[in-house]
Each structure stands twice: as structure tokens, then as C-alpha cells.
Design a protein around this motif. Structure first.
Motif, PDB file in Angstrom:
ATOM      1  N   ASP A 181       0.811  -1.204   0.000  1.00 20.90           N
ATOM      2  CA  ASP A 181       0.000   0.000   0.000  1.00 20.90           C
ATOM      3  C   ASP A 181       0.853   1.266   0.000  1.00 20.90           C
ATOM      4  OD1 ASP A 181       0.483  -1.352   2.544  1.00 20.90           O
ATOM      5  OD2 ASP A 181      -0.432   0.379   3.500  1.00 20.90           O
ATOM      6  N   TYR A 182       0.315   2.296  -0.627  1.00 22.46           N
ATOM      7  CA  TYR A 182       0.916   3.632  -0.706  1.00 22.46           C
ATOM      8  C   TYR A 182       2.272   3.641  -1.392  1.00 22.46           C
ATOM      9  CZ  TYR A 182      -3.026   4.703   2.174  1.00 22.46           C
ATOM     10  OH  TYR A 182      -4.322   4.827   2.632  1.00 22.46           O
ATOM     11  N   ASN A 183       2.410   2.806  -2.404  1.00 22.72           N
ATOM     12  CA  ASN A 183       3.511   2.881  -3.361  1.00 22.72           C
ATOM     13  C   ASN A 183       2.928   3.280  -4.717  1.00 22.72           C
ATOM     14  OD1 ASN A 183       6.065   1.904  -2.025  1.00 22.72           O
ATOM     15  ND2 ASN A 183       4.781   0.132  -1.610  1.00 22.72           N
ATOM     16  N   PRO A 184       3.621   4.099  -5.507  1.00 16.62           N
ATOM     17  CA  PRO A 184       3.105   4.507  -6.819  1.00 16.62           C
ATOM     18  C   PRO A 184       3.277   3.388  -7.851  1.00 16.62           C
ATOM     19  CG  PRO A 184       5.260   5.483  -6.453  1.00 16.62           C
ATOM     20  CD  PRO A 184       4.906   4.762  -5.182  1.00 16.62           C
ATOM     21  N   LEU A 185       2.493   2.338  -7.728  1.00 17.01           N
ATOM     22  CA  LEU A 185       2.663   1.165  -8.585  1.00 17.01           C
ATOM     23  C   LEU A 185       2.125   1.408  -9.995  1.00 17.01           C
ATOM     24  CD1 LEU A 185       1.630  -1.676  -6.094  1.00 17.01           C
ATOM     25  CD2 LEU A 185       3.894  -0.688  -6.491  1.00 17.01           C
ATOM     26  N   GLY A 186       0.887   1.834 -10.106  1.00 23.42           N
ATOM     27  CA  GLY A 186       0.274   2.049 -11.413  1.00 23.42           C
ATOM     28  C   GLY A 186      -0.179   0.751 -12.050  1.00 23.42           C
ATOM     29  N   ASP A 187      -0.801   0.886 -13.214  1.00 24.69           N
ATOM     30  CA  ASP A 187      -1.424  -0.258 -13.868  1.00 24.69           C
ATOM     31  C   ASP A 187      -0.414  -1.297 -14.364  1.00 24.69           C
ATOM     32  OD1 ASP A 187      -3.992   0.742 -13.477  1.00 24.69           O
ATOM     33  OD2 ASP A 187      -3.929   1.917 -15.335  1.00 24.69           O
ATOM     34  N   GLN A 188       0.757  -0.842 -14.814  1.00 29.76           N
ATOM     35  CA  GLN A 188       1.736  -1.794 -15.333  1.00 29.76           C
ATOM     36  C   GLN A 188       2.189  -2.766 -14.251  1.00 29.76           C
ATOM     37  OE1 GLN A 188       5.363  -0.031 -16.763  1.00 29.76           O
ATOM     38  NE2 GLN A 188       6.174  -1.956 -17.557  1.00 29.76           N
ATOM     39  N   VAL A 189       2.533  -2.244 -13.098  1.00 30.57           N
ATOM     40  CA  VAL A 189       2.980  -3.105 -12.005  1.00 30.57           C
ATOM     41  C   VAL A 189       1.829  -3.975 -11.511  1.00 30.57           C
ATOM     42  CG1 VAL A 189       3.853  -3.137  -9.639  1.00 30.57           C
ATOM     43  CG2 VAL A 189       4.825  -1.559 -11.308  1.00 30.57           C
ATOM     44  N   ALA A 190       0.611  -3.418 -11.462  1.00 29.67           N
ATOM     45  CA  ALA A 190      -0.538  -4.208 -11.032  1.00 29.67           C
ATOM     46  C   ALA A 190      -0.748  -5.411 -11.938  1.00 29.67           C
ATOM     47  CB  ALA A 190      -1.791  -3.338 -11.001  1.00 29.67           C
ATOM     48  N   GLY A 191      -0.500  -5.236 -13.225  1.00 27.39           N
ATOM     49  CA  GLY A 191      -0.610  -6.364 -14.150  1.00 27.39           C
ATOM     50  C   GLY A 191       0.395  -7.451 -13.833  1.00 27.39           C
ATOM     51  N   MET A 192       1.628  -7.060 -13.505  1.00 25.40           N
ATOM     52  CA  MET A 192       2.643  -8.050 -13.135  1.00 25.40           C
ATOM     53  C   MET A 192       2.258  -8.769 -11.846  1.00 25.40           C
ATOM     54  SD  MET A 192       6.277  -6.225 -14.137  1.00 25.40           S
ATOM     55  CE  MET A 192       5.984  -4.646 -13.331  1.00 25.40           C
ATOM     56  N   LEU A 193       1.695  -8.017 -10.908  1.00 18.54           N
ATOM     57  CA  LEU A 193       1.288  -8.620  -9.642  1.00 18.54           C
ATOM     58  C   LEU A 193       0.128  -9.590  -9.842  1.00 18.54           C
ATOM     59  CD1 LEU A 193       1.526  -5.509  -7.313  1.00 18.54           C
ATOM     60  CD2 LEU A 193       3.002  -7.528  -7.253  1.00 18.54           C
ATOM     61  N   ALA A 194      -0.770  -9.284 -10.761  1.00 19.66           N
ATOM     62  CA  ALA A 194      -1.877 -10.196 -11.042  1.00 19.66           C
ATOM     63  C   ALA A 194      -1.360 -11.543 -11.532  1.00 19.66           C
ATOM     64  CB  ALA A 194      -2.822  -9.572 -12.075  1.00 19.66           C
ATOM     65  N   GLU A 209      -3.824  -0.727  -1.504  1.00 19.07           N
ATOM     66  CA  GLU A 209      -4.488   0.533  -1.197  1.00 19.07           C
ATOM     67  C   GLU A 209      -3.620   1.726  -1.590  1.00 19.07           C
ATOM     68  OE1 GLU A 209      -6.416   2.950   2.621  1.00 19.07           O
ATOM     69  OE2 GLU A 209      -5.710   0.888   2.852  1.00 19.07           O
ATOM     70  N   GLY A 210      -4.227   2.686  -2.271  1.00 19.17           N
ATOM     71  CA  GLY A 210      -3.538   3.929  -2.595  1.00 19.17           C
ATOM     72  C   GLY A 210      -2.308   3.749  -3.463  1.00 19.17           C
ATOM     73  N   THR A 211      -2.401   2.902  -4.486  1.00 22.25           N
ATOM     74  CA  THR A 211      -1.228   2.600  -5.314  1.00 22.25           C
ATOM     75  C   THR A 211      -1.371   3.088  -6.752  1.00 22.25           C
ATOM     76  OG1 THR A 211      -2.153   0.368  -5.633  1.00 22.25           O
ATOM     77  CG2 THR A 211      -0.445   0.629  -3.950  1.00 22.25           C
ATOM     78  N   GLY A 212      -2.319   3.996  -7.005  1.00 23.53           N
ATOM     79  CA  GLY A 212      -2.454   4.601  -8.329  1.00 23.53           C
ATOM     80  C   GLY A 212      -3.062   3.699  -9.382  1.00 23.53           C
ATOM     81  N   LEU A 213      -3.954   2.814  -8.974  1.00 31.97           N
ATOM     82  CA  LEU A 213      -4.574   1.891  -9.918  1.00 31.97           C
ATOM     83  C   LEU A 213      -5.815   2.516 -10.554  1.00 31.97           C
ATOM     84  CD1 LEU A 213      -4.329  -1.482  -7.961  1.00 31.97           C
ATOM     85  CD2 LEU A 213      -2.565  -0.212  -9.212  1.00 31.97           C
ATOM     86  N   THR A 214      -6.136   2.051 -11.758  1.00 28.80           N
ATOM     87  CA  THR A 214      -7.314   2.515 -12.481  1.00 28.80           C
ATOM     88  C   THR A 214      -8.168   1.312 -12.871  1.00 28.80           C
ATOM     89  OG1 THR A 214      -6.357   2.353 -14.699  1.00 28.80           O
ATOM     90  CG2 THR A 214      -5.884   4.365 -13.445  1.00 28.80           C
ATOM     91  N   ASN A 215      -9.203   1.574 -13.654  1.00 27.49           N
ATOM     92  CA  ASN A 215     -10.064   0.492 -14.133  1.00 27.49           C
ATOM     93  C   ASN A 215      -9.290  -0.542 -14.939  1.00 27.49           C
ATOM     94  OD1 ASN A 215     -12.328   1.544 -12.928  1.00 27.49           O
ATOM     95  ND2 ASN A 215     -13.103   2.548 -14.772  1.00 27.49           N
ATOM     96  N   GLN A 216      -8.208  -0.115 -15.584  1.00 27.27           N
ATOM     97  CA  GLN A 216      -7.395  -1.078 -16.341  1.00 27.27           C
ATOM     98  C   GLN A 216      -6.845  -2.156 -15.404  1.00 27.27           C
ATOM     99  OE1 GLN A 216      -4.305   0.646 -18.803  1.00 27.27           O
ATOM    100  NE2 GLN A 216      -3.050  -1.203 -18.659  1.00 27.27           N
ATOM    101  N   SER A 217      -6.319  -1.741 -14.275  1.00 27.21           N
ATOM    102  CA  SER A 217      -5.821  -2.695 -13.299  1.00 27.21           C
ATOM    103  C   SER A 217      -6.949  -3.570 -12.767  1.00 27.21           C
ATOM    104  CB  SER A 217      -5.174  -1.973 -12.110  1.00 27.21           C
ATOM    105  OG  SER A 217      -4.087  -1.193 -12.516  1.00 27.21           O
ATOM    106  N   ALA A 218      -8.080  -2.943 -12.470  1.00 28.94           N
ATOM    107  CA  ALA A 218      -9.204  -3.689 -11.922  1.00 28.94           C
ATOM    108  C   ALA A 218      -9.685  -4.753 -12.898  1.00 28.94           C
ATOM    109  CB  ALA A 218     -10.338  -2.733 -11.572  1.00 28.94           C
TER     110      ALA A 218
END
Length: 303
Positions: A181-194, A209-218
Motif C-alpha cells: 500500500d501507498y507505493n506509486p505502482l500504477g497499472d503496469q505493475v498491477a498487471g505483473m502482480l496479477a 491501497e492507494g497505489t495509483g490503480l485505475t479500471n485497467q488494473s481492476a
């Protein structure tokens, strides 16, 4: 007498108080030592570290909020952990370790026989620090490693560092809780985490939480939950730019998994009464869209 706890927060500790703490450590009468945000002299910090080294009862050590404030203290803590064999959970949240400090501490962490939970949130880490942490997440079956890892609020880590961590998580057979939480991960990193979550057989809690995700990540996380059986039970997505509709879809899917586990539990009870009945397994899953981690390996929070 069973080991107890010493929990002090935000106090300036006297030499007499430090002596009492060290005596308790040497007598193996302390299971939890928490000196969160306390002020103590360099000499007294050294005394505490020697007490930690000698203790055979200490299971949880909390030095959060700046206690490990310089390289000399990092070295003393590392020496203590090389000798100690009992600490299972180590909290250093809010310590200005930097990658250089973690490099000094890492050898002791790597060889510690009992450590399973580590909090390095807000420790000013970068990619080199993440590379060291990945060594604490050994590949499947290699050796024991961390089961709970907190890396909150380390904005110096780049997508390259998070990508390396995602690979380690995918191949770690033991990690259950990962707090980013509270790292500026963004959608690219969220994809790797998925992808890492889909590969992991043990990861139950993921805090984004609070990692700069958007609907793309969701949408990526939704696809992962919908199409891949995972051990994930708790997903924290609060304070991101994600639509309520996508959040609800993810929640519904994970809730279905929870209902399936309840059904399985009833079937297990039935099979115990009638051993000729056999059914397939499923896993419990749920999503949290607000702060909170549920049950944790640790007795305290990371702050």
C-alpha cells in the motif's frame, strides 16, 4: 511463568528502564518487545541489541518509527540477529534504512532460522533493496522463507524493482501476506502482480491501497480472479481510481469462492460421517475495498 510483553510507545527511555528491559530479555521472560517511536541513547540501543542476541524467548521485535536511525544501529541489530534464534517477526517500519542499510542487515535476515514476518515499510528502499528482499523469498521448496512481507510507502522503488518482486512472489511457495500500500505502482505493475497472484499457491492477502490503480488494473485483476484458481482471500483496493461497478464484480466473484468453501466444509463434515462420499476442493476468497487486513501472522500492525 510464560513469557510476557514489553510495549512502550513514544517515550524517552532512561538507563534504568533499559537495564530492566535487558534483564528481562536475558531471563527469557519476554516474548514481545515493542519500543515503537521511543528515544534511547546509542549506548542503550547497544545494550538492547545484546539483550536481543541473548534472548531465547523473544518472538516479536518492534523497532518502528525511527529507532534504527543510523548505520551504526543497523550494524548492532544485524549482529544481534546473527546470534538470536527465536525472533519470528521483525518490525522496522519508518526506519531510514536505505538500500545501504538493508545490505548490512540482509545477511543476518537471510540466515535467521525463525524469521517469517518482516515489515520494511517506509524504509527509503530502492531497487537494490528489493533485490535483496527477493532473496528472502526462496523458490518453491528451496528453503524456509518469509510468510508475511510489508513494503508499504517505499516510493523509490521503480517498476523494474516491483517486477523482480512479482517474479519472486510467483515462485515463492510460502508467502501468505504482501502489503504494498501507498507505493506509486500504477497499472503496469498491477498487471505483473496479477500474474504473480495467479501463479502463487499460498498468497492469501494482497494490499494495494492507494497505489495509483485505475479500471485497467481492476479489469486485469477481475480476469485473474474469474479465470484462475488462486489462494487469494483478501484484496484491498481502497483509495484507487477504480469504478464501483468493477469493484463489485471482483467482490462478487471472491464472495462466490467463500460460499463454495462453506459448502465444502459442510461436505467434509458429511464425508467424516460417510467416508464413501468424495467431492472436489475449492478455496475461500473475499475482497476488501476499505482498509483492513483481517487475520495476520503478526500480533501488531505495521505502524
Amino acid at each position: 511463568m510464560l513469557p510476557g510483553s514489553i510495549q512502550i510507545s513514544g517515550e524517552t527511555l532512561s538507563g534504568a528502564e533499559i537495564r530492566d528491559i535487558c534483564e528481562s530479555l536475558r531471563e527469557n521472560s519476554v516474548r514481545l518487545l515493542s519500543l515503537r517511536g521511543c528515544q534511547l541513547s546509542e549506548r542503550d540501543f547497544g545494550h538492547v541489541c545484546r539483550g536481543v542476541a541473548e534472548s531465547r524467548s523473544l518472538a516479536q521485535l518492534n523497532l518502528n518509527l525511527g529507532i534504527v536511525s543510523n548505520i551504526n544501529r543497523v550494524k548492532q541489530l544485524a549482529e544481534a540477529l546473527k546470534t538470536n534464534r527465536s525472533v519470528q517477526s521483525l518490525f522496522l517500519h519508518g526506519s531510514p534504512l536505505t538500500d545501504a542499510g538493508l545490505a548490512l542487515l540482509n545477511p543476518a535476515l537471510s540466515i535467521h532460522p525463525s524469521l517469517v514476518a518482516l515489515d520494511l515499510g517506509d524504509c527509503m528502499l530502492g531497487d537494490e533493496g528489493i533485490n535483496l528482499i527477493c532473496g528472502l523469498l526462496p523458490p518453491d521448496g528451496a528453503k524456509s522463507g518469509l510468510k508475511e512481507l510489508t513494503l508499504s510507502a517505499n516510493p523509490g522503488v521503480t517498476s523494474k524493482g516491483w517486477g523482480r518482486l512479482a517474479i519472486a512472489v510467483a515462485h515463492s511457495s510460502q508467502l501468505r501476506v504482501l502489503n504494498l500500500d501507498y507505493n506509486p505502482l500504477g497499472d503496469q505493475v498491477a498487471g505483473m502482480l496479477a500474474v504473480a497472484v495467479a501463479s502463487s499457491r499460498t498468497l492469501e492477502v494482497l494490499d494495494l491501497e492507494g497505489t495509483g490503480l485505475t479500471n485497467q488494473s481492476a479489469q486485469t485483476l477481475l480476469d485473474m480472479v474469474e479465470n484462475y484458481p488462486t489462494a487469494l482471500r483478501t484484496l484491498i483496493l481502497a483509495e484507487n481510481n477504480i469504478s464501483p461497478e468493477l469493484q463489485q464484480q471482483i467482490s462478487d466473484l471472491l464472495s462466490e469462492g467463500e460460499e463454495e468453501e462453506e459448502t465444502e466444509a459442510r461436505e467434509v463434515t458429511s464425508r467424516e460421517k460417510n467416508p464413501w462420499i468424495c467431492q472436489n476442493n475449492s478455496s475461500s476468497q473475499m475482497v476488501l475495498m476499505a482498509s483492513g487486513l483481517g487475520d495476520s501472522l503478526l500480533a501488531e500492525t505495521e505502524m
